[in-house]
Design a protein around this motif. Sequence first.
Motif, mmCIF file in Angstrom:
data_model
loop_
_atom_site.group_PDB
_atom_site.id
_atom_site.type_symbol
_atom_site.label_atom_id
_atom_site.label_comp_id
_atom_site.label_asym_id
_atom_site.label_seq_id
_atom_site.Cartn_x
_atom_site.Cartn_y
_atom_site.Cartn_z
ATOM 1 N N LEU A 274 70.683 40.440 40.751
ATOM 2 C CA LEU A 274 69.277 40.587 40.753
ATOM 3 C C LEU A 274 68.764 39.984 39.746
ATOM 4 C CD1 LEU A 274 68.714 44.092 42.993
ATOM 5 C CD2 LEU A 274 68.236 41.637 43.664
ATOM 6 N N MET A 275 69.155 40.815 38.317
ATOM 7 C CA MET A 275 68.897 40.626 37.032
ATOM 8 C C MET A 275 68.977 38.916 36.759
ATOM 9 S SD MET A 275 70.305 43.683 34.773
ATOM 10 C CE MET A 275 69.546 45.167 34.982
ATOM 11 N N ALA A 276 70.008 38.314 37.147
ATOM 12 C CA ALA A 276 70.146 36.979 37.068
ATOM 13 C C ALA A 276 69.267 35.935 37.848
ATOM 14 C CB ALA A 276 71.729 36.494 37.361
ATOM 15 N N LEU A 277 68.971 36.576 38.601
ATOM 16 C CA LEU A 277 67.689 35.919 39.417
ATOM 17 C C LEU A 277 66.440 35.934 38.692
ATOM 18 C CD1 LEU A 277 68.428 36.826 43.429
ATOM 19 C CD2 LEU A 277 68.765 34.599 42.087
ATOM 20 N N GLN A 278 66.083 37.029 38.099
ATOM 21 C CA GLN A 278 64.951 37.369 37.551
ATOM 22 C C GLN A 278 65.065 36.640 36.233
ATOM 23 O OE1 GLN A 278 62.381 38.878 38.461
ATOM 24 N NE2 GLN A 278 61.060 38.514 36.636
ATOM 25 N N ILE A 279 66.082 36.491 35.530
ATOM 26 C CA ILE A 279 66.426 35.673 34.329
ATOM 27 C C ILE A 279 66.095 34.166 34.714
ATOM 28 C CG2 ILE A 279 67.770 34.846 32.460
ATOM 29 C CD1 ILE A 279 69.115 37.689 32.764
ATOM 30 N N SER A 280 66.632 33.890 35.800
ATOM 31 C CA SER A 280 66.165 32.321 36.238
ATOM 32 C C SER A 280 64.974 31.928 36.512
ATOM 33 C CB SER A 280 67.306 32.125 37.233
ATOM 34 O OG SER A 280 68.922 32.228 37.002
ATOM 35 N N HIS A 281 64.192 32.914 37.273
ATOM 36 C CA HIS A 281 63.012 32.868 37.698
ATOM 37 C C HIS A 281 62.178 32.383 36.411
ATOM 38 C CE1 HIS A 281 59.344 33.216 40.095
ATOM 39 N NE2 HIS A 281 58.939 34.176 39.089
ATOM 40 N N ARG A 282 62.577 33.160 35.121
ATOM 41 C CA ARG A 282 61.766 32.845 33.872
ATOM 42 C C ARG A 282 62.198 31.313 33.124
ATOM 43 N NH1 ARG A 282 61.932 38.389 30.257
ATOM 44 N NH2 ARG A 282 61.143 39.829 32.162
ATOM 45 N N GLY A 283 63.089 30.651 33.995
ATOM 46 C CA GLY A 283 63.266 29.304 33.738
ATOM 47 C C GLY A 283 64.574 29.212 32.712
ATOM 48 N N SER A 284 65.417 30.087 32.463
ATOM 49 C CA SER A 284 66.477 30.416 31.675
ATOM 50 C C SER A 284 67.715 29.939 32.388
ATOM 51 C CB SER A 284 66.468 31.665 30.837
ATOM 52 O OG SER A 284 67.856 31.628 30.149
ATOM 53 N N LEU A 285 68.496 29.239 31.678
ATOM 54 C CA LEU A 285 69.829 28.705 32.313
ATOM 55 C C LEU A 285 70.748 29.817 32.306
ATOM 56 C CD1 LEU A 285 71.700 26.588 33.568
ATOM 57 C CD2 LEU A 285 72.146 25.807 31.075
ATOM 58 N N TRP A 286 70.482 30.915 31.493
ATOM 59 C CA TRP A 286 71.411 31.902 31.199
ATOM 60 C C TRP A 286 71.437 32.732 32.617
ATOM 61 C CZ3 TRP A 286 74.848 32.063 27.470
ATOM 62 C CH2 TRP A 286 74.509 31.430 26.357
ATOM 63 N N GLY A 287 70.383 32.769 33.352
ATOM 64 C CA GLY A 287 70.601 33.530 34.353
ATOM 65 C C GLY A 287 71.564 32.873 35.483
ATOM 66 N N ALA A 288 71.631 31.717 35.672
ATOM 67 C CA ALA A 288 72.662 30.993 36.467
ATOM 68 C C ALA A 288 73.946 31.364 35.977
ATOM 69 C CB ALA A 288 72.401 29.430 36.519
ATOM 70 N N LEU A 289 74.187 31.133 34.575
ATOM 71 C CA LEU A 289 75.557 31.681 34.199
ATOM 72 C C LEU A 289 75.927 32.925 34.537
ATOM 73 C CD1 LEU A 289 75.225 29.311 30.945
ATOM 74 C CD2 LEU A 289 76.377 28.835 32.950
ATOM 75 N N ILE A 290 74.954 33.855 34.077
ATOM 76 C CA ILE A 290 75.429 35.477 34.232
ATOM 77 C C ILE A 290 75.697 35.650 35.749
ATOM 78 C CG2 ILE A 290 74.389 37.538 34.152
ATOM 79 C CD1 ILE A 290 72.797 36.821 31.562
ATOM 80 N N GLY A 291 74.864 35.315 36.755
ATOM 81 C CA GLY A 291 75.130 35.301 38.135
ATOM 82 C C GLY A 291 76.474 34.810 38.722
ATOM 83 N N ILE A 292 76.821 33.557 38.166
ATOM 84 C CA ILE A 292 78.216 32.975 38.501
ATOM 85 C C ILE A 292 79.202 33.832 37.839
ATOM 86 C CG2 ILE A 292 79.608 30.903 38.158
ATOM 87 C CD1 ILE A 292 76.884 29.412 38.373
ATOM 88 N N GLY A 293 79.131 34.199 36.564
ATOM 89 C CA GLY A 293 80.007 34.861 35.844
ATOM 90 C C GLY A 293 80.218 36.357 36.838
#
Length: 550
Positions: A274-293
Amino acid sequence: MADQEPDTQPPLDHRGWWTAALILCVALQVGVTIALPDQTWSMGVGLGFLCCLCAVLTIVTTPRPADFPGAWRWRVVTLGFVFWGVGWWAATITPALIGRELAFLNFGSIPRQVFFLIVLLPSGEEDQGWALRVLDVSQTLLMGASLTLLARPITVTAPLTAGVVAYLYSANVLLALLAITSFLTQRGRIRQLIFVLSVTLCTYAVTTIIAVWVFNRYGIDRNSPIWAFGDAAFIVYASLLIWTDKSPRSSRPVTWLRTSRHVSPLMVTAVLLLMALQISHRGSLWGALIGIGGLLIYAVRTTLLNDRYLAERDRLIALEAKRAHALIDIVHEIRSPLGSVVLNASLLARAGELPQPQRNWVDQIHTGGTRVTTLLNDILDLERLDAGLVDADLTECNPRTIAVDALAVVEGQARTFGVTLMPPHDSDQRVIADRGKLERVMVNLATNAIRFTPTGGCVIITIDSIDAVRTAITVTDTGSGISAAGQAVLFERFSHVGTPVNGIRGSGLGLSICRGLMTAMNGTLTIDSEPSRGTRAVVILPSATEPRRI
């Protein structure tokens, strides 16, 4: 090891002094705030001292044996409280020294939350090795990075927004939920620490959320002594460490404990996504990396646990197979010489006139040897049933004839104890069964009925057609009956559900063998009983397709 450690720890030395130190710390904190209302740092500094007091108490109560595998949890909790205290001091004193508030200092709580996450995850069990611990620590570090990215202000001097505060407080709620889950899955000394920590984190989450709402709604001054509400969690932690010697015991079954240990890692993974989705929603690539990790860590962890469980299952299966083979060999080795003893005792009894004492001794040898031989044969039969080596010669049989023959076998026993036997009425029913095995089942059921039926009672056998394809053979007695608890373990091996009123107690294997024999004949065996009103044993077998009249 952890399982060998007692659930209690030695009482803390000088409890009175520790309690006095706790009271003095809180009193000084509130007193300085009241006496110096312009000093906005007094409450924060006091909270920092309370955190340090909790850290010292954690060090004092850390298990002393060098080989105690759970001591690392106490050390990580100590680091968590140290970071908590330093965070309070830094966030409180810095504005007084430099004249402004640095927002990034508020993120000092994130390392503390990561430390507590590591302690609370029940997947860090000592018997699971370092591989799982590394995976769990990696996932908690991802959680800390996600909190930092979500709560990050635009600049290091920007004020905290409502959204930032909400994310920081949601982490407190997450910690409280994980603490409760971890507490339910732990045992022994570790359970004691997690219990104290879970109460503390729940208290902190509740007081924090309520306080923010109250202070924002009523505009209470930041330096008000009412801020002492923040002491509640630390007071609870210190008090429980000082005065609690024993952790609440876990009455949960082992299966439930093993299953519930997967809840916390799953919860962390879900929140991390859920946090990774919120980070990705802000346009940050870190969200996808955190979710996959997070997903990769959880997948590797689950695969590792499954491999361990499968390896343990295979080991236990192989061990059980060796045990079964060894048991069969032992039984065969015992049965051969025992058969010779029984045979020679029988020959001595028939050889001629023996003096009375010697005859009694020979009879006792014969009776005891026969009982042991029967028990060994039952054990061999059970092993054959388990291995699927029992073949049933299924033919068309007359159930009434088999029932009459079975009653003839136990007639002498029934006459001795004054129990009346009532054979089934004439019937044209025919069943598909193995005659020898069905007679053995009927003999066992009739013997049990006689054994638990008092003098003057009766044992009745009836044969009824259930439908076109099934026939029921019922053995009913007027005995003492079986309790509900006894019926639950009736078919377990070596189980005894009561004391017989006639004869001696059996081996506890007969009903297990009977059920196995019925399964081999494509039939079923059920027993229904009511205390003081007798028992009904119902054997159901396939009916012959073309019934014939006797």
